[in-house]
Motif scaffolding. Structure first.
Motif, PDB file in Angstrom:
ATOM      1  N   LEU A 138       0.838  -1.362  -0.148  1.00 50.10           N
ATOM      2  CA  LEU A 138       0.034  -0.282  -0.085  1.00 50.10           C
ATOM      3  C   LEU A 138       1.116   1.296  -0.489  1.00 50.10           C
ATOM      4  O   LEU A 138       0.801   2.317  -1.134  1.00 50.10           O
ATOM      5  CB  LEU A 138      -1.014  -0.365   0.748  1.00 50.10           C
ATOM      6  N   PRO A 139       1.384   1.606   0.652  1.00 53.91           N
ATOM      7  CA  PRO A 139       2.713   2.455   0.740  1.00 53.91           C
ATOM      8  C   PRO A 139       3.988   2.620  -0.809  1.00 53.91           C
ATOM      9  O   PRO A 139       3.659   3.810  -1.355  1.00 53.91           O
ATOM     10  CB  PRO A 139       3.845   1.777   1.551  1.00 53.91           C
ATOM     11  N   SER A 140       3.551   1.551  -1.343  1.00 52.75           N
ATOM     12  CA  SER A 140       4.239   1.890  -2.332  1.00 52.75           C
ATOM     13  C   SER A 140       3.808   2.270  -3.865  1.00 52.75           C
ATOM     14  O   SER A 140       3.731   3.071  -4.431  1.00 52.75           O
ATOM     15  CB  SER A 140       5.157   0.335  -2.899  1.00 52.75           C
ATOM     16  N   ALA A 182      10.358  -1.629  -6.806  1.00 50.76           N
ATOM     17  CA  ALA A 182      10.817  -3.056  -6.872  1.00 50.76           C
ATOM     18  C   ALA A 182      10.083  -2.868  -5.048  1.00 50.76           C
ATOM     19  O   ALA A 182       9.600  -4.219  -4.346  1.00 50.76           O
ATOM     20  CB  ALA A 182      11.769  -2.565  -6.334  1.00 50.76           C
ATOM     21  N   ALA A 183       9.708  -2.423  -4.395  1.00 45.42           N
ATOM     22  CA  ALA A 183       8.397  -2.728  -3.047  1.00 45.42           C
ATOM     23  C   ALA A 183       7.620  -3.765  -3.083  1.00 45.42           C
ATOM     24  O   ALA A 183       7.404  -4.456  -2.936  1.00 45.42           O
ATOM     25  CB  ALA A 183       8.221  -0.899  -2.291  1.00 45.42           C
ATOM     26  N   ALA A 184       6.677  -2.797  -3.813  1.00 50.16           N
ATOM     27  CA  ALA A 184       5.516  -3.992  -4.873  1.00 50.16           C
ATOM     28  C   ALA A 184       5.834  -5.254  -4.840  1.00 50.16           C
ATOM     29  O   ALA A 184       5.043  -6.501  -4.266  1.00 50.16           O
ATOM     30  CB  ALA A 184       4.792  -2.984  -5.697  1.00 50.16           C
ATOM     31  N   TYR A 185       7.402  -5.583  -5.720  1.00 48.37           N
ATOM     32  CA  TYR A 185       7.796  -6.858  -5.776  1.00 48.37           C
ATOM     33  C   TYR A 185       7.989  -7.752  -4.338  1.00 48.37           C
ATOM     34  O   TYR A 185       7.684  -9.095  -4.073  1.00 48.37           O
ATOM     35  CB  TYR A 185       8.940  -6.825  -6.899  1.00 48.37           C
ATOM     36  N   GLY A 186       8.471  -6.781  -3.715  1.00 49.29           N
ATOM     37  CA  GLY A 186       8.626  -7.959  -2.000  1.00 49.29           C
ATOM     38  C   GLY A 186       7.197  -7.752  -2.083  1.00 49.29           C
ATOM     39  O   GLY A 186       7.121  -8.839  -0.879  1.00 49.29           O
TER      40      GLY A 186
END
Length: 204
Positions: A138-140, A182-186
């Motif tokens: 959500l933050p990403s 990249a954060a979403a892929y995490g």
């Protein structure tokens, strides 16, 4: 060209109202999704619950985290590519709000359905299914959607000014979107490898 223009599409205090508005759109989506789940009649709710139960049974029997990660990653790539292109299109940036709202609707609906089932475990099941990956995702998403709007606004201003160079501003936009993706892929990795273990624990 000022030195800080490279970061001009990143979060800044002057865009606080934009970030707040984006978050409010998300909360409105959550509320709307939860409302739709509550308004389901008994028959519709039974159908939804039955389908969810079938899905959980399928997951238990033949769950493949690599497949889930690949599928989720493909969806995320489409979403972040869409947001990136919306920023470049200038006039398409309002769709970024729709993307955030739709995510809220999905989470609100899913969470409300899960919370209403499985006796006292419903709330914990909803949290286990939705919270881990969304703490990161959500933050990403909000960052990427806000960056889309900020860059579109800056691009719009360029069209009506003598300054025709985007330069570092565009570079900042690209870096921002790559960072958010990249954060979403995490988050996709968490959804594929961690969340199912938590869900299965609460379903025992």
């Amino acid at each position: 060209m000022r030195e800080n223009e490279f970061l001009s599409t990143w979060p800044q205090k002057k865009y606080f109202l934009l970030y707040l508005g984006m978050f409010i759109f998300f909360l409105c989506g959550v509320g709307w999704g939860a409302r739709e789940a509550i308004l389901l009649d008994r028959q519709e709710k039974e159908i939804v619950v039955q389908e969810a139960a079938k899905l959980l049974n399928t997951v238990r029997q033949s769950y493949n985290p690599e497949t889930v990660f690949t599928y989720t990653s493909g969806q995320l790539f489409s979403i972040y590519l869409l947001l990136f292109l919306l920023g470049l299109s200038v006039i398409g940036f309002p769709v970024a709000f729709a993307v955030v709202f739709s995510r809220g609707v999905m989470l609100g609906f899913t969470g409300a359905v899960l919370a209403s089932q499985n006796s006292g475990k419903g709330v914990f099941l909803a949290l286990a299914a939705l919270l881990p990956q969304n703490i990161v995702y959500l933050p990403s998403l909000l960052l990427a959607a806000s960056g889309t709007v900020v860059f579109a606004i800056k691009l719009f201003k360029v069209y009506f000014s003598r300054e025709k160079k985007l330069g570092f501003t565009f570079a900042g936009y690209v870096v921002l979107m790559v960072f958010a993706a990249a954060a979403a892929y995490g988050a996709a990795a968490i959804e594929a490898y961690l969340s199912p273990k938590i869900i299965f624990y609460f379903l025992k």
